[in-house]
Structures are given as structure tokens and as C-alpha cells.
Design an enzyme around this catalytic site. Structure first.
Site, PDB file in Angstrom:
ATOM      1  N   LYS A   1      -9.442   2.573  -3.211  1.00  0.00           N
ATOM      2  CA  LYS A   1      -9.858   1.954  -1.954  1.00  0.00           C
ATOM      3  C   LYS A   1     -11.224   2.488  -1.511  1.00  0.00           C
ATOM      4  O   LYS A   1     -11.434   3.695  -1.418  1.00  0.00           O
ATOM      5  CB  LYS A   1      -8.790   2.246  -0.898  1.00  0.00           C
ATOM      6  CG  LYS A   1      -9.010   1.630   0.462  1.00  0.00           C
ATOM      7  CD  LYS A   1      -7.779   1.915   1.331  1.00  0.00           C
ATOM      8  CE  LYS A   1      -7.878   1.319   2.708  1.00  0.00           C
ATOM      9  NZ  LYS A   1      -6.618   1.542   3.478  1.00  0.00           N
TER      10      LYS A   1
ATOM     11  N   GLU B   1       0.829  -1.207   0.000  1.00  0.00           N
ATOM     12  CA  GLU B   1       0.000   0.000   0.000  1.00  0.00           C
ATOM     13  C   GLU B   1       0.868   1.262   0.000  1.00  0.00           C
ATOM     14  O   GLU B   1       1.801   1.390   0.782  1.00  0.00           O
ATOM     15  CB  GLU B   1      -0.906  -0.013   1.229  1.00  0.00           C
ATOM     16  CG  GLU B   1      -1.907   1.119   1.286  1.00  0.00           C
ATOM     17  CD  GLU B   1      -2.817   1.028   2.500  1.00  0.00           C
ATOM     18  OE1 GLU B   1      -3.888   1.656   2.470  1.00  0.00           O
ATOM     19  OE2 GLU B   1      -2.460   0.333   3.477  1.00  0.00           O
TER      20      GLU B   1
ATOM     21  N   CYS C   1      -5.945  -3.065   1.687  1.00  0.00           N
ATOM     22  CA  CYS C   1      -5.793  -3.037   3.143  1.00  0.00           C
ATOM     23  C   CYS C   1      -7.131  -3.183   3.870  1.00  0.00           C
ATOM     24  O   CYS C   1      -7.718  -4.250   3.900  1.00  0.00           O
ATOM     25  CB  CYS C   1      -5.031  -1.787   3.554  1.00  0.00           C
ATOM     26  SG  CYS C   1      -4.381  -1.873   5.253  1.00  0.00           S
TER      27      CYS C   1
END
Length: 280
Positions: free
Chosen positions: A118, A44, A155
Site C-alpha cells: 500500500k 484488508e 483501501c
């Protein structure tokens, strides 16, 4: 003939500056290519520290456009050089005030295929992401690459099953999950959630975590990156919990169809009964 894809991932320590961090990943990618890898993914916001441990406007400086920023262009050159598909997580700026936690996907010929933003943005101690990022607004794309259909989930997203399923319904064969997670209350979930997602959705998952302690906080990123197959089994060993590491693994994509025939989860879905899942 078996459809085997040699895939790679990198878990890395922060070097202290963007140039050396990118250069280090380029060398890992070249080594993966020497080992025959056809696709590779990074952690990330790979070209920066995990600055979300603090809330400080100075960290907007890490942001750049996607795909027209310097890092993605440089990764396109790397893809052309190595002949690998590359998953490139960066801090994206789309315009004034529009920032996203993003991963660009680059094909083996260097062409830009698109990006994933994300969706789920945490805002808790050590992970002050809402200060920097807007929630993703570009869906769950699955990219047709030289190695097959590749998806990305980033994540904190991994705690939410809906996106994993969207990627499966989109035909994903391999999903990269670049992350930055530290030792603490939920660390035991690291080797639980992604294998469970791989089983539930019957594809491969590449789980990537940072490693080490960085300058903006005391988060201890514990690595232990891995590949997991559609049966929820690790492909080879899990990476170190303390050291930087490149993993290269052979993934038998034929196993996806075998498992889907055996377990038939997609056949037995009941979308007609799931309406309540999307009610606020």
C-alpha cells in the site's frame, strides 16, 4: 468464444482470533470454487482485526513475512487445493522496523507471484496507519495469473487516481481493492470512486470492505462490496451493509477491449503534458 472469468470476493466479520478467521476464509474460498470461481480476493489485513483504530505496540504481533510467513504459505496450499488465484492482504514485516500493509498474489497452482505494498498511508482518527506501516516501495505490479492480468490497490489508495492509472498502463484487467472503511463522512464515496476508476482506466474493479464493529474501536464497517465493470456498472448486486457475504460474479474480459475501442481514453492520453502532476 467470450473470455469470461468467474471471480469472487469475501467481506467478513472479525471472529476474535487469527486461526478461526483464516479457517473461515478457507471455507468461503472452497465454496467459491464449488461455484466455479477462478479467482478470489479477501479484505484488508484479512487474518486480523482492523487494529489501526488504536496505536498500541501490541498489534505488531499480527505481522509476518511475505511470502515466507504462515498465512501466505497456507494460502498457497489453498490455491493448489481449489485451483484458484488468491489475493491475500496481510500485515507484512520485512525486518526489524520495516512493516507494510501488503497483499500477496498467489496463482492457481499455488505459486507465489509477488506482492503489492500500500502506497498511501492515512493517519487520522480511527485509521492510525502511519503508526504501523511504511509507505509502499514496490511500485504497482500487475501479475500474470491463470485468469489474466490482476492488480491490487489497497483501501486509502483508492482516493488517489495515479495508482489506478499505473495499473491500467501495466495492462491490468481486474484490480482488487481490499479495504476497511466505516460509515461516516466519506462513506458516499464508496460507490463513486471505484466505478469512476473502472471507467477512467477501463478495467474491472473488485471493491472489498469489512463488515461489522470490532473490538478495538467503534468503526462500523459497512460492507457493500461489489464488482464493477469498465463501463462503471455493478456486476450483479452489491453485498449487504451488515452481513458477511461471499460474492461470485462472471466478468466478461472481452468488454475491456470493446470499451477501450469505444472510448479510446488510452489513445487520447497526453503524458507529454502531465509533467506538473509529479512536481512536489
Amino acid at each position: 468464444m467470450a473470455h469470461v472469468v468467474r471471480a469472487a470476493l469475501v467481506q467478513a466479520t472479525w471472529t476474535g482470533d487469527t486461526e478461526s478467521m483464516i479457517a473461515k476464509h478457507e471455507e468461503h474460498a472452497r465454496e467459491a470454487a464449488r461455484q466455479g470461481a477462478e479467482v478470489i480476493g479477501f479484505q484488508e489485513v484479512f487474518n486480523a482485526p482492523y487494529f489501526c483504530q488504536v496505536q498500541d505496540p501490541e498489534h505488531y504481533r499480527w505481522a509476518e513475512p511475505v511470502p515466507d510467513g504462515p498465512t501466505v504459505r497456507r494460502m498457497q496450499e489453498l490455491a493448489r487445493e481449489t485451483g484458484m488465484v488468491i489475493v491475500v492482504p496481510v500485515f507484512e514485516v520485512e525486518g526489524a522496523g520495516f512493516y507494510y500493509n501488503t497483499a500477496a498474489v498467489i496463482d492457481a497452482d499455488g505459486s507465489y507471484l509477488g506482492k503489492y505494498r500500500k502506497h498511501h498511508i492515512p493517519q487520522v482518527k480511527g485509521f492510525w496507519e502511519k503508526y504501523y506501516f511504511r509507505p509502499g516501495n514496490a511500485g504497482w505490479p500487475v501479475f500474470e495469473t491463470a485468469v489474466g492480468r490482476v492488480g491490487v490497490y489497497i483501501c486509502y489508495d483508492r482516493h488517489f487516481p495515479e495508482g489506478w492509472r499505473q495499473l491500467g498502463l501495466g495492462g491490468a484487467q481486474l484490480v482488487y481493492n481490499p479495504s476497511a472503511t466505516h460509515r461516516g463522512l466519506s462513506s458516499y464515496l464508496w460507490q463513486l470512486e471505484q466505478p469512476a476508476a473502472a471507467v477512467a482506466n477501463e478495467y474491472y474493479v473488485a471493491a472489498i470492505n469489512r463488515v461489522g464493529i470490532e473490538e478495538y474501536g467503534d468503526n462500523d464497517f459497512y460492507g457493500t462490496s461489489y464488482f464493477v465493470d469498465p463501463r462503471g456498472q455493478f456486476v450483479g448486486d452489491v453485498a449487504s451493509d451488515k452481513e458477511e457475504e461471499l460474492l461470485v460474479r462472471d466478468l466478461d474480459f472481452d468488454l475491456i477491449e470493446t470499451v477501450r475501442q469505444q472510448w479510446a481514453f488510452y489513445r487520447d492520453r497526453r503524458p507529454d503534458a502531465y509533467e506538473g502532476l509529479v512536481q512536489p
